[in-house]
Motif scaffolding. Sequence first.
Motif, PDB file in Angstrom:
ATOM      1  N   LEU A  52       0.827  -1.211   0.000  1.00 56.03           N
ATOM      2  CA  LEU A  52       0.000   0.000   0.000  1.00 56.03           C
ATOM      3  C   LEU A  52       0.863   1.263   0.000  1.00 56.03           C
ATOM      4  O   LEU A  52       1.872   1.340   0.701  1.00 56.03           O
ATOM      5  N   GLN A  53       0.468   2.253  -0.791  1.00 51.03           N
ATOM      6  CA  GLN A  53       1.167   3.545  -0.837  1.00 51.03           C
ATOM      7  C   GLN A  53       0.264   4.634  -0.248  1.00 51.03           C
ATOM      8  O   GLN A  53      -0.971   4.562  -0.400  1.00 51.03           O
ATOM      9  N   PRO A  54       0.845   5.669   0.395  1.00 56.25           N
ATOM     10  CA  PRO A  54       0.015   6.704   1.035  1.00 56.25           C
ATOM     11  C   PRO A  54      -0.989   7.350   0.074  1.00 56.25           C
ATOM     12  O   PRO A  54      -2.120   7.651   0.459  1.00 56.25           O
ATOM     13  N   GLU A  55      -0.597   7.549  -1.203  1.00 52.17           N
ATOM     14  CA  GLU A  55      -1.502   8.236  -2.143  1.00 52.17           C
ATOM     15  C   GLU A  55      -2.669   7.349  -2.584  1.00 52.17           C
ATOM     16  O   GLU A  55      -3.612   7.834  -3.229  1.00 52.17           O
ATOM     17  N   GLU A  56      -2.609   6.048  -2.262  1.00 52.07           N
ATOM     18  CA  GLU A  56      -3.703   5.144  -2.656  1.00 52.07           C
ATOM     19  C   GLU A  56      -4.888   5.195  -1.688  1.00 52.07           C
ATOM     20  O   GLU A  56      -5.945   4.646  -1.985  1.00 52.07           O
ATOM     21  N   LEU A  57      -4.711   5.832  -0.527  1.00 49.20           N
ATOM     22  CA  LEU A  57      -5.802   5.903   0.452  1.00 49.20           C
ATOM     23  C   LEU A  57      -6.899   6.831  -0.068  1.00 49.20           C
ATOM     24  O   LEU A  57      -6.619   7.825  -0.751  1.00 49.20           O
ATOM     25  N   LEU A  58      -8.146   6.508   0.274  1.00 51.72           N
ATOM     26  CA  LEU A  58      -9.290   7.309  -0.154  1.00 51.72           C
ATOM     27  C   LEU A  58      -9.793   8.146   1.016  1.00 51.72           C
ATOM     28  O   LEU A  58      -9.669   7.743   2.179  1.00 51.72           O
ATOM     29  N   VAL A  59     -10.388   9.292   0.684  1.00 50.89           N
ATOM     30  CA  VAL A  59     -11.058  10.099   1.697  1.00 50.89           C
ATOM     31  C   VAL A  59     -12.564   9.934   1.485  1.00 50.89           C
ATOM     32  O   VAL A  59     -13.061  10.107   0.365  1.00 50.89           O
ATOM     33  N   VAL A  60     -13.282   9.557   2.560  1.00 44.48           N
ATOM     34  CA  VAL A  60     -14.744   9.405   2.478  1.00 44.48           C
ATOM     35  C   VAL A  60     -15.392  10.231   3.587  1.00 44.48           C
ATOM     36  O   VAL A  60     -14.730  10.597   4.557  1.00 44.48           O
ATOM     37  N   ASN A  61     -16.702  10.515   3.416  1.00 46.61           N
ATOM     38  CA  ASN A  61     -17.415  11.152   4.525  1.00 46.61           C
ATOM     39  C   ASN A  61     -18.107  10.069   5.358  1.00 46.61           C
ATOM     40  O   ASN A  61     -18.009   8.875   5.045  1.00 46.61           O
ATOM     41  N   LEU A  62     -18.804  10.485   6.427  1.00 45.55           N
ATOM     42  CA  LEU A  62     -19.390   9.497   7.339  1.00 45.55           C
ATOM     43  C   LEU A  62     -20.589   8.768   6.729  1.00 45.55           C
ATOM     44  O   LEU A  62     -21.102   7.810   7.304  1.00 45.55           O
ATOM     45  N   GLU A  63     -21.027   9.217   5.541  1.00 50.04           N
ATOM     46  CA  GLU A  63     -22.087   8.500   4.802  1.00 50.04           C
ATOM     47  C   GLU A  63     -21.472   7.514   3.814  1.00 50.04           C
ATOM     48  O   GLU A  63     -22.184   6.812   3.096  1.00 50.04           O
ATOM     49  N   GLY A  64     -20.138   7.490   3.710  1.00 57.04           N
ATOM     50  CA  GLY A  64     -19.466   6.535   2.831  1.00 57.04           C
ATOM     51  C   GLY A  64     -19.227   7.036   1.419  1.00 57.04           C
ATOM     52  O   GLY A  64     -18.775   6.272   0.559  1.00 57.04           O
ATOM     53  N   GLU A  65     -19.527   8.317   1.158  1.00 58.97           N
ATOM     54  CA  GLU A  65     -19.289   8.858  -0.189  1.00 58.97           C
ATOM     55  C   GLU A  65     -17.809   9.185  -0.343  1.00 58.97           C
ATOM     56  O   GLU A  65     -17.201   9.766   0.580  1.00 58.97           O
ATOM     57  N   VAL A  66     -17.246   8.826  -1.510  1.00 56.20           N
ATOM     58  CA  VAL A  66     -15.824   9.104  -1.759  1.00 56.20           C
ATOM     59  C   VAL A  66     -15.656  10.579  -2.100  1.00 56.20           C
ATOM     60  O   VAL A  66     -16.288  11.092  -3.032  1.00 56.20           O
ATOM     61  N   LEU A  67     -14.800  11.258  -1.339  1.00 56.49           N
ATOM     62  CA  LEU A  67     -14.541  12.682  -1.576  1.00 56.49           C
ATOM     63  C   LEU A  67     -13.256  12.873  -2.355  1.00 56.49           C
ATOM     64  O   LEU A  67     -13.083  13.883  -3.046  1.00 56.49           O
ATOM     65  N   GLN A  68     -12.337  11.907  -2.212  1.00 61.10           N
ATOM     66  CA  GLN A  68     -11.029  12.044  -2.850  1.00 61.10           C
ATOM     67  C   GLN A  68     -10.410  10.664  -3.007  1.00 61.10           C
ATOM     68  O   GLN A  68     -10.482   9.848  -2.091  1.00 61.10           O
ATOM     69  N   GLY A  69      -9.820  10.401  -4.180  1.00 59.86           N
ATOM     70  CA  GLY A  69      -9.169   9.108  -4.376  1.00 59.86           C
ATOM     71  C   GLY A  69      -8.793   8.890  -5.825  1.00 59.86           C
ATOM     72  O   GLY A  69      -9.288   9.582  -6.717  1.00 59.86           O
ATOM     73  N   ILE A  70      -7.914   7.922  -6.052  1.00 57.18           N
ATOM     74  CA  ILE A  70      -7.471   7.604  -7.407  1.00 57.18           C
ATOM     75  C   ILE A  70      -8.655   7.023  -8.189  1.00 57.18           C
ATOM     76  O   ILE A  70      -9.394   6.193  -7.651  1.00 57.18           O
ATOM     77  N   ARG A  71      -8.812   7.455  -9.431  1.00 52.14           N
ATOM     78  CA  ARG A  71      -9.919   6.980 -10.260  1.00 52.14           C
ATOM     79  C   ARG A  71      -9.880   5.442 -10.375  1.00 52.14           C
ATOM     80  O   ARG A  71      -8.807   4.867 -10.597  1.00 52.14           O
ATOM     81  N   GLY A  72     -11.022   4.838 -10.205  1.00 52.27           N
ATOM     82  CA  GLY A  72     -11.111   3.370 -10.301  1.00 52.27           C
ATOM     83  C   GLY A  72     -10.927   2.655  -8.972  1.00 52.27           C
ATOM     84  O   GLY A  72     -11.214   1.468  -8.864  1.00 52.27           O
ATOM     85  N   TYR A  73     -10.450   3.385  -7.958  1.00 60.79           N
ATOM     86  CA  TYR A  73     -10.279   2.779  -6.638  1.00 60.79           C
ATOM     87  C   TYR A  73     -11.592   2.894  -5.859  1.00 60.79           C
ATOM     88  O   TYR A  73     -12.229   3.946  -5.858  1.00 60.79           O
TER      89      TYR A  73
END
Length: 215
Positions: A52-73
């Motif tokens: 795992l690489q640090p830039e592969e982590l996703l940011v989500v909100n508490l409803e589970g929506e992805v706010l930030q992340g690599i496309r396709g992840y």
Amino acid sequence: MTDPLVLRRELVEAARRLDAQGLLPGPSGNLSARLDAERVLVVPSAVPKGRLQPEELLVVNLEGEVLQGIRGYKPTSELPMHLEVYRRRPDVHAVVHAHPPASVALTLAGISLTEAILPEAVLLLGEVPTTDYATPSTPENQAAIAPWIEKHDVILLARHGSLTVGRTIDEAATRLEVLEHTAKTLLWAYMVREPSKLPPEAVAKLHAVRESYGK
Ligand SMILES: [Zn+2]
């Protein structure tokens, strides 16, 4: 608020440390950390934690929506369980789910970790309940942990794995290590005979010490 870049690094380092101990084989297991009151950093689905690489982590909100992340992840399929913890426990800043073999073996054998046998386990883990069976990688796990998570930092999911939480990533990861170490010790004892339980007065003393730690 912790620096998001520092938090990304800490989460990846914890994942590699647990993977090196055989606690996150293949794509199994998942980790997350709270960025702030509304956002969580979480591992992607199907990525081996040892690579795992640090830039592969996703940011989500508490409803589970992805706010930030690599496309396709996509976030881990166990995200609903992680979010249930953050919604119910404002004090928790990190969550680790894994499939530690000795701990899961205890659930297969119907051996409960709610009984106090090892004093260090009582001090470091508190009481460890086992949930009812729930289908892995589905929101059933969210419902399975709901009755327990407000009062416990370590939970076993029947026939499946562990959930450990902490005020830091290191604390959640350490609780997984201590849980698995405890489970191995108990399994060794059970190979010889059923281990005896600590007397109630000894358990009461341990809980008093644990409370003096602020837990
Ligand atoms: Zn799992």
